[in-house]
Design an enzyme around this catalytic site. Structure first.
Site, PDB file in Angstrom:
ATOM      1  CG  ASP A 129      28.601  26.854  18.752  1.00 33.89           C
ATOM      2  OD1 ASP A 129      27.904  27.058  17.756  1.00 33.89           O
ATOM      3  OD2 ASP A 129      29.825  27.075  18.776  1.00 33.89           O
ATOM      4  CB  CYS A 183      23.941  46.762   8.972  1.00 34.15           C
ATOM      5  SG  CYS A 183      24.550  45.343   9.891  1.00 34.15           S
ATOM      6  CB  CYS A 186      27.061  50.521   8.773  1.00 35.16           C
ATOM      7  SG  CYS A 186      28.714  50.098   9.373  1.00 35.16           S
ATOM      8  CB  CYS A 238      39.595  36.661  11.930  1.00 29.25           C
ATOM      9  SG  CYS A 238      39.512  38.281  11.139  1.00 29.25           S
ATOM     10  CB  CYS A 245      30.972  46.286  14.424  1.00 26.80           C
ATOM     11  SG  CYS A 245      29.182  46.515  14.521  1.00 26.80           S
TER      12      CYS A 245
HETATM   13  S1  SF4 Z   1      30.269  47.014  10.876  1.00 30.02           S
HETATM   14 FE1  SF4 Z   1      28.581  46.352  12.191  1.00 30.02          FE
HETATM   15  S2  SF4 Z   1      26.885  47.791  11.776  1.00 30.02           S
HETATM   16 FE2  SF4 Z   1      28.407  48.025  10.134  1.00 30.02          FE
HETATM   17  S3  SF4 Z   1      27.655  46.651   8.519  1.00 30.02           S
HETATM   18 FE3  SF4 Z   1      29.107  45.484   9.722  1.00 30.02          FE
HETATM   19  S4  SF4 Z   1      27.903  44.438  11.251  1.00 30.02           S
HETATM   20 FE4  SF4 Z   1      26.624  46.046  10.399  1.00 30.02          FE
HETATM   21  S1  SF4 Z   2      36.919  40.077   9.058  1.00 33.25           S
HETATM   22 FE1  SF4 Z   2      35.220  38.716   9.658  1.00 33.25          FE
HETATM   23  S2  SF4 Z   2      34.516  37.761   7.761  1.00 33.25           S
HETATM   24 FE2  SF4 Z   2      36.528  38.674   7.357  1.00 33.25          FE
HETATM   25  S3  SF4 Z   2      37.988  37.050   7.692  1.00 33.25           S
HETATM   26 FE3  SF4 Z   2      37.799  38.112   9.629  1.00 33.25          FE
HETATM   27  S4  SF4 Z   2      36.163  37.019  10.770  1.00 33.25           S
HETATM   28 FE4  SF4 Z   2      36.035  36.396   8.604  1.00 33.25          FE
END
Ligand code: SF4
Ligand code: SF4
Length: 305
Positions: A129, A183, A186, A238, A245
């Site tokens: 990282d 994805c 989705c 967050c 997902c």
């Molecule tokens: S929830 Fe997961 S599978 Fe669905 S669009 Fe977001 S990252 Fe892709």
């Molecule tokens: S849901 Fe994902 S993109 Fe949205 S504020 Fe939270 S961490 Fe960031």
């Protein structure tokens, strides 16, 4: 060394998934979309992302003579236990600092590889990282997973509650095929993001907008928040776009004991957290991934509704 032997060693130090890619320059399309992300202002407050472009585009500048990159994903998932407050900390930050944990484990893997070969430490470089390396790009190339719309690296069959680490090496190892999954249709994370940070911009670019993302803001933003930021109890990071997902529905508990939730903040009540002062913060964040948040900003997060 054989690819299978390398993977066995890296899995032996706790990796959930491992893949290998040939070190080349980052391809033009990936470079262009990264530059678009920076130029559109969606990388703020991550100022460091606009530095060291030359290195970011060419990992050989991190290790002279690098031929292969070994990418490892380590699960940090532990099921959530009953909360005592409405405040939340992102899962990856609930236990020990992943930078230390993953680096220590990958260094062990390098030692094992050195003892199997005639190579020496200068033939390896471990990155976790902190180096300017396109981690998820290389993870996809190495077949470890694909990059979701939420910008997380999704390991097929395992999910995205993963931190990544890499070993650059001069060894010319056999490589894996890039992960071709996507994805598909989705849009769960895009619809669930409380900040609209995954919406596409007017150019149709759909990378995460770090200037709105609550994970980036709570951890990287210094000083007062822009008007309108609502955290909803998120005091550090967050998880919403990962929690919704579908690939995380069957996430397995991590085998890495250091990642078990241990932060004292998790056992505090709302009143206890609301009464914290700046001088109380360092002892609570030391040796965790939260140590990069300045105490005054941590207090700001607590008191932002
Ligand atoms: S929830 Fe997961 S599978 Fe669905 S669009 Fe977001 S990252 Fe892709
Ligand atoms: S849901 Fe994902 S993109 Fe949205 S504020 Fe939270 S961490 Fe960031």
């Amino acid at each position: 060394m054989e690819r299978s032997q390398v993977k066995e060693i890296v899995k032996g130090v706790g990796a959930t998934a491992v893949g290998i890619a040939r070190v080349t320059e980052v391809d033009a399309a990936a470079r262009q979309s990264y530059l678009h992300w920076i130029e559109s202002g969606r990388s703020a407050p991550l100022g460091y992302m606009d530095r060291y472009h030359e290195v970011r585009d060419n990992p050989r500048l991190l290790l002279d003579g690098a031929n292969s990159i070994i990418v490892a994903a380590f699960s940090y998932y532990y099921p959530t236990s009953a909360a005592r407050s409405h405040f939340t900390i992102a899962r990856y930050a609930r236990g020990a600092d992943y930078h230390d944990v993953v680096r220590r484990r990958l260094n062990e893997a390098v030692s094992a590889m050195i003892s199997e070969t005639a190579l020496d430490p200068s033939d390896f470089r471990v990155c976790v990282d902190t180096a300017p390396l396109r981690e998820r790009y290389w993870a996809r190339k190495a077949g470890v997973g694909f990059i979701g719309r939420n910008n997380a690296l999704i390991v097929p069959g395992e999910g995205s509650y993963m931190v990544l680490g890499e070993i650059l090496t001069t060894m010319e190892l056999d490589t894996d095929a890039p992960c071709a999954l996507t994805c598909g249709n989705c849009m769960a994370c895009v619809k669930s993001c409380p900040a609209g940070a995954l919406d596409c911009d007017e150019d149709g670019y759909c990378g995460v907008d770090a200037s709105r993302c609550l994970s980036c803001l709570t951890i990287e933003h210094r000083g007062d928040f822009p008007e309108g930021v609502k955290l909803g109890g998120r005091i550090a990071g967050c998880d919403t776009c990962q929690d919704v997902c579908p690939h995380n529905r069957h996430a397995k508990t991590s085998t890495i004991a250091e990642f078990a939730p241990s932060n004292p903040l998790l056992d505090m009540t709302d009143d206890q957290i609301l009464s914290l002062r700046a001088e109380d913060i360092r002892p609570l964040t030391r040796h965790t991934s939260l140590s990069r948040i300045k105490p005054a900003d941590f207090i700001r997060n607590i008191h932002t509704p």
